[in-house]
Design an enzyme around this catalytic site. Structure first.
Site, PDB file in Angstrom:
ATOM      1  N   PRO A 120       0.946  -1.256   0.153  1.00 46.82           N
ATOM      2  CA  PRO A 120      -0.048  -0.017  -0.068  1.00 46.82           C
ATOM      3  C   PRO A 120       0.952   1.473   0.067  1.00 46.82           C
ATOM      4  O   PRO A 120       1.864   1.322   0.672  1.00 46.82           O
ATOM      5  CB  PRO A 120      -0.827   0.077   1.269  1.00 46.82           C
ATOM      6  CG  PRO A 120      -0.857  -1.532   1.493  1.00 46.82           C
ATOM      7  CD  PRO A 120       0.452  -1.941   1.048  1.00 46.82           C
TER       8      PRO A 120
ATOM      9  N   ARG B 276      12.504  -3.384  -9.268  1.00 49.85           N
ATOM     10  CA  ARG B 276      11.050  -3.253  -9.515  1.00 49.85           C
ATOM     11  C   ARG B 276      10.584  -2.888 -10.776  1.00 49.85           C
ATOM     12  O   ARG B 276      11.396  -2.192 -11.585  1.00 49.85           O
ATOM     13  CB  ARG B 276      10.758  -2.224  -8.260  1.00 49.85           C
ATOM     14  CG  ARG B 276      10.963  -2.742  -6.760  1.00 49.85           C
ATOM     15  CD  ARG B 276      10.521  -1.432  -6.143  1.00 49.85           C
ATOM     16  NE  ARG B 276      10.773  -1.788  -4.673  1.00 49.85           N
ATOM     17  CZ  ARG B 276      10.819  -0.918  -3.595  1.00 49.85           C
ATOM     18  NH1 ARG B 276      10.045   0.417  -3.877  1.00 49.85           N
ATOM     19  NH2 ARG B 276      11.164  -1.222  -2.322  1.00 49.85           N
TER      20      ARG B 276
END
Length: 301
Positions: free
Chosen positions: A2, A290
């Site tokens: 989140p 990432r």
């Protein structure tokens, strides 16, 4: 994991449910969740505390408690975790929570079956309970005194909040000028810019027309201004743009952030799809371990 908008909505959901509730008992089923505190001390300290507020600092959830209990004596090494050398009475405690990857809260009635991975359970005076579940077991909880919150490890290192006066274009300009990292890498560093992860860093860079692989120190003053505004715009859009979305902590099936927030994504998870600005193809590569999404036309180097 989140990011700031998602955490903000969890905070709002908790605020609606637990404000004013009194904790009558706590159960810890995963001791490492509250490490280095001991479950017996943790539960004893929380017993009888009333929740007076829920807020956020970065991606940390702050559950404020009105309690006359004292944290135990700490050692010199404990100060980084917010423990004081002397018992701190009548100054309030804060339960600091970081969801990490899979941490979620569930608000239950006593006759409901506990979900899997229920690592912490808070029992309230109204016979209901707040369950913290975390499949990957990366979540973190710690109790600190209100007076030492800003000195707590993890919080003390955070950059200014993105909507605060401290997070100015001058601050961002000076921060970028001191770094040789790429812009994408720097924006993910919570000690430099708070609240961004791979989603909203990609979105802010796209909105400002800045290439994610450009060295941070090489960004022109004009583009710094655009990036600064884009960071605020994309976070504001994700929070207010999903204003009709309410996280339901009573839903045993949980909730999906994407059902509300993906409406404001313009590049994230859109690999191969046409760019909303130029109709070129959105690209994705792994950068710094990432995924990075960008439009090669709109975000030229």
């Amino acid at each position: 994991m989140p990011e700031l908008p998602e955490v903000e909505h969890v905070v709002r959901a908790l605020r609606r449910i637990v404000n004013g509730r009194t904790i009558v008992a706590t159960e810890i089923n995963l001791p490492k969740l509250i490490s280095p505190s001991r479950p017996s001390v943790f539960t004893r300290t929380l017993k009888g505390s009333t929740i007076t507020g829920v807020s956020r600092r970065g991606k940390f959830i702050l559950i404020e408690l009105d309690s006359n209990k004292a944290l135990p004596h700490g050692r010199a090494s404990d100060t980084s975790d917010g423990l004081s050398h002397k018992p701190a009475r009548n100054q309030g405690l804060v339960l600091v929570v970081h969801l990490r990857m899979t941490g979620k809260f569930l608000y239950q009635s006593p006759d409901e079956v506990l979900p899997k991975h229920a690592h912490a359970i808070f029992y309230f005076e109204n016979d209901r309970r707040l369950v913290f579940r975390d499949q990957r077991q990366f979540g973190v909880m710690k109790l600190v005194t209100q007076s030492r919150l800003s000195m707590t490890k993890g919080i003390s290192e955070l950059a200014p909040e993105p909507f605060s006066d401290e997070f100015s274009s001058d601050y961002l300009k000076a921060t970028l000028a001191r770094s040789r990292r790429t812009l994408k890498q720097l924006l993910l560093d919570q000690t430099k810019v708070v609240g961004l992860g791979i989603i909203y860093a990609a979105e802010a860079l796209f909105r400002s027309g800045v290439n994610p692989f450009k060295a941070a120190s090489e960004l022109s003053p004009r583009r710094v201004l655009r990036l600064h505004q884009a960071i605020r715009d994309v976070l504001r859009a994700a929070i207010s743009g999903s204003s009709t979305f309410r996280i339901d902590l009573e839903n045993p099936k949980g909730f999906s952030y994407g059902e509300a927030f993906e409406k404001v994504w313009q590049v994230y998870e859109r690999e191969g799809e046409p760019c909303f600005k130029c109709e070129g193809r959105i690209r994705r590569i792994t950068h710094g371990g990432r995924s990075t999404y960008w439009c090669p036309r709109c975000q030229r180097r």
